[in-house]
Scaffold this motif. Structure first.
Motif, mmCIF file in Angstrom:
data_model
loop_
_atom_site.group_PDB
_atom_site.id
_atom_site.type_symbol
_atom_site.label_atom_id
_atom_site.label_comp_id
_atom_site.label_asym_id
_atom_site.label_seq_id
_atom_site.Cartn_x
_atom_site.Cartn_y
_atom_site.Cartn_z
ATOM 1 N N ALA A 198 0.842 -1.202 0.000
ATOM 2 C CA ALA A 198 0.000 0.000 0.000
ATOM 3 C C ALA A 198 0.876 1.251 0.000
ATOM 4 O O ALA A 198 0.636 2.198 -0.760
ATOM 5 N N LEU A 199 1.908 1.257 0.838
ATOM 6 C CA LEU A 199 2.842 2.386 0.849
ATOM 7 C C LEU A 199 3.595 2.482 -0.479
ATOM 8 O O LEU A 199 3.915 3.583 -0.934
ATOM 9 N N GLY A 200 3.877 1.329 -1.081
ATOM 10 C CA GLY A 200 4.554 1.320 -2.379
ATOM 11 C C GLY A 200 3.750 2.073 -3.436
ATOM 12 O O GLY A 200 4.309 2.831 -4.228
ATOM 13 N N VAL A 201 2.440 1.882 -3.437
ATOM 14 C CA VAL A 201 1.584 2.597 -4.392
ATOM 15 C C VAL A 201 1.670 4.099 -4.140
ATOM 16 O O VAL A 201 1.848 4.890 -5.064
ATOM 17 N N ILE A 202 1.543 4.490 -2.884
ATOM 18 C CA ILE A 202 1.605 5.916 -2.537
ATOM 19 C C ILE A 202 2.966 6.506 -2.914
ATOM 20 O O ILE A 202 3.042 7.581 -3.519
ATOM 21 N N ASP A 203 4.039 5.787 -2.575
ATOM 22 C CA ASP A 203 5.386 6.276 -2.908
ATOM 23 C C ASP A 203 5.566 6.423 -4.413
ATOM 24 O O ASP A 203 6.141 7.402 -4.887
ATOM 25 N N LYS A 204 5.079 5.451 -5.163
ATOM 26 C CA LYS A 204 5.247 5.502 -6.618
ATOM 27 C C LYS A 204 4.469 6.665 -7.225
ATOM 28 O O LYS A 204 4.930 7.295 -8.186
ATOM 29 N N ILE A 205 3.316 6.969 -6.666
ATOM 30 C CA ILE A 205 2.570 8.144 -7.143
ATOM 31 C C ILE A 205 3.358 9.413 -6.826
ATOM 32 O O ILE A 205 3.500 10.286 -7.694
ATOM 33 N N ARG A 206 3.886 9.512 -5.617
ATOM 34 C CA ARG A 206 4.709 10.675 -5.248
ATOM 35 C C ARG A 206 5.926 10.782 -6.163
ATOM 36 O O ARG A 206 6.302 11.878 -6.587
ATOM 37 N N ASP A 207 6.551 9.642 -6.444
ATOM 38 C CA ASP A 207 7.733 9.647 -7.325
ATOM 39 C C ASP A 207 7.369 10.145 -8.716
ATOM 40 O O ASP A 207 8.115 10.912 -9.327
ATOM 41 N N MET A 208 6.226 9.713 -9.215
ATOM 42 C CA MET A 208 5.798 10.116 -10.550
ATOM 43 C C MET A 208 5.501 11.621 -10.583
ATOM 44 O O MET A 208 5.934 12.324 -11.495
ATOM 45 N N VAL A 209 4.793 12.110 -9.587
ATOM 46 C CA VAL A 209 4.423 13.526 -9.538
ATOM 47 C C VAL A 209 5.666 14.411 -9.424
ATOM 48 O O VAL A 209 5.734 15.472 -10.041
ATOM 49 N N THR A 210 6.652 13.966 -8.649
ATOM 50 C CA THR A 210 7.866 14.772 -8.444
ATOM 51 C C THR A 210 8.972 14.450 -9.438
ATOM 52 O O THR A 210 10.049 15.027 -9.364
ATOM 53 N N ALA A 211 8.733 13.508 -10.350
ATOM 54 C CA ALA A 211 9.729 13.063 -11.334
ATOM 55 C C ALA A 211 11.005 12.561 -10.651
ATOM 56 O O ALA A 211 12.111 12.744 -11.138
ATOM 57 N N ARG A 212 10.834 11.883 -9.535
ATOM 58 C CA ARG A 212 11.957 11.324 -8.772
ATOM 59 C C ARG A 212 12.476 10.075 -9.464
ATOM 60 O O ARG A 212 11.714 9.180 -9.813
ATOM 61 N N THR A 213 13.776 10.000 -9.632
ATOM 62 C CA THR A 213 14.416 8.820 -10.216
ATOM 63 C C THR A 213 14.545 7.758 -9.126
ATOM 64 O O THR A 213 15.051 8.047 -8.039
ATOM 65 N N THR A 214 14.116 6.518 -9.433
ATOM 66 C CA THR A 214 14.139 5.468 -8.413
ATOM 67 C C THR A 214 14.844 4.185 -8.849
ATOM 68 O O THR A 214 14.956 3.250 -8.068
ATOM 69 N N TYR A 215 15.312 4.130 -10.105
ATOM 70 C CA TYR A 215 16.018 2.940 -10.584
ATOM 71 C C TYR A 215 17.368 3.355 -11.161
ATOM 72 O O TYR A 215 17.468 4.374 -11.869
ATOM 73 N N ALA A 216 18.377 2.546 -10.893
ATOM 74 C CA ALA A 216 19.732 2.838 -11.369
ATOM 75 C C ALA A 216 19.789 2.926 -12.896
ATOM 76 O O ALA A 216 20.543 3.720 -13.456
ATOM 77 N N ARG A 217 18.969 2.145 -13.573
ATOM 78 C CA ARG A 217 18.973 2.150 -15.038
ATOM 79 C C ARG A 217 18.547 3.503 -15.615
ATOM 80 O O ARG A 217 18.790 3.786 -16.776
ATOM 81 N N ASP A 218 17.897 4.337 -14.799
ATOM 82 C CA ASP A 218 17.421 5.639 -15.249
ATOM 83 C C ASP A 218 18.381 6.785 -14.938
ATOM 84 O O ASP A 218 18.083 7.936 -15.245
ATOM 85 N N LEU A 219 19.500 6.457 -14.324
ATOM 86 C CA LEU A 219 20.483 7.510 -14.012
ATOM 87 C C LEU A 219 21.221 7.965 -15.248
ATOM 88 O O LEU A 219 21.457 7.253 -16.163
#
Length: 192
Positions: free
Chosen positions: A171-192
Motif C-alpha cells: 500500500a505504501l509502495g503505491v503511494i510512494d510511486k505516485i509521489r515519485d511520478m508527480v515529483t519526477a523522482r528517479t528510483t532505478y539505477a537504469r534511469d540515471l
C-alpha cells in the motif's frame, strides 16, 4: 521449510527453475554497493541518493517479508538473528530518512556496506545449508515480486514482520510511486 508457508511452484516441466533468494538478494547487494560507491564519489548527487534510497527501501522490504521469516523458520537461534537484523534495518531506514532530508550520505553508505557483508557472511550461508534448492527458488521468486510492490521511501515506523508488512508495504509502495511520478523522482539505477 513448510513453516514459511509458501504456495507450491507452478508446474515448469519437471524441474524447478528460477533464481534462488541468495542469487536475487546478491544481485541487489551488488547494485546497492555500486550506488553507494557512486554516491561516495559524488556525495552531492541527489539523483544517485534518491536511487540508493529507493533501491534500498525496496530491498529491505523484500528481506523483511521473506528472508527474515525464512531465517526464523529454519535456523536454530533464527529468532535472535532475525530480530538483530530487523533492528539494524530500522536504523538504516532512519539513516535513509536523514539522507533524504539533509543529504548526509556517509552514514548510509557505511550502513549499506555493513548490511551487505552481514548477509553474505552469515545469513546466506545459513540458508544455503539448511533450505532445499526448490524452496530457495520459491523464496527468490517471492523476493522479486515483493521488491516491485515495495515502498521507494523509508518508512521506519511501519510493521517489519509478517503478516502486517505484507499488507502495509505494498500500500505504501503505491503511494510512494505516485509521489515519485508527480515529483519526477528517479528510483532505478537504469534511469540515471
Amino acid at each position: 521449510m513448510s513453516e514459511v508457508n509458501l504456495p507450491p511452484l507452478p508446474p515448469v516441466g519437471g524441474e524447478t527453475s528460477g533464481r534462488s533468494i541468495v542469487d536475487v538478494l546478491g544481485e541487489q547487494h551488488r547494485e546497492l554497493l555500486a550506488l553507494a560507491d557512486r554516491l561516495t564519489g559524488d556525495p552531492d548527487d541527489s539523483r544517485v541518493a534518491s536511487v540508493l534510497v529507493a533501491t534500498l527501501s525496496r530491498h529491505l522490504s523484500a528481506e523483511e517479508q521473506y528472508l527474515y521469516p525464512a531465517i526464523r523458520a529454519v535456523v536454530p537461534g533464527g529468532d535472535a538473528i532475525a530480530d538483530r537484523e530487523l533492528a539494524e534495518d530500522r536504523e538504516l531506514l532512519l539513516l535513509m530518512a536523514g539522507l533524504e532530508s539533509d543529504g548526509t550520505a556517509g552514514p548510509v553508505v557505511e550502513a549499506v556496506r555493513r548490511h551487505v557483508a552481514a548477509d553474505a557472511e552469515e545469513l546466506f550461508p545459513l540458508l544455503e545449508q539448511m533450505v532445499p534448492a526448490e524452496d530457495m527458488i520459491r523464496l527468490g521468486n517471492r523476493v522479486e515480486t515483493a521488491e516491485e510492490a515495495a515502498p521507494t521511501r523509508p518508512h521506519p515506523r511501519t510493521p517489519s514482520t509478517p503478516p502486517w508488512n505484507k499488507v502495509v508495504d505494498p500500500a505504501l509502495g503505491v503511494i510512494d510511486k505516485i509521489r515519485d511520478m508527480v515529483t519526477a523522482r528517479t528510483t532505478y539505477a537504469r534511469d540515471l
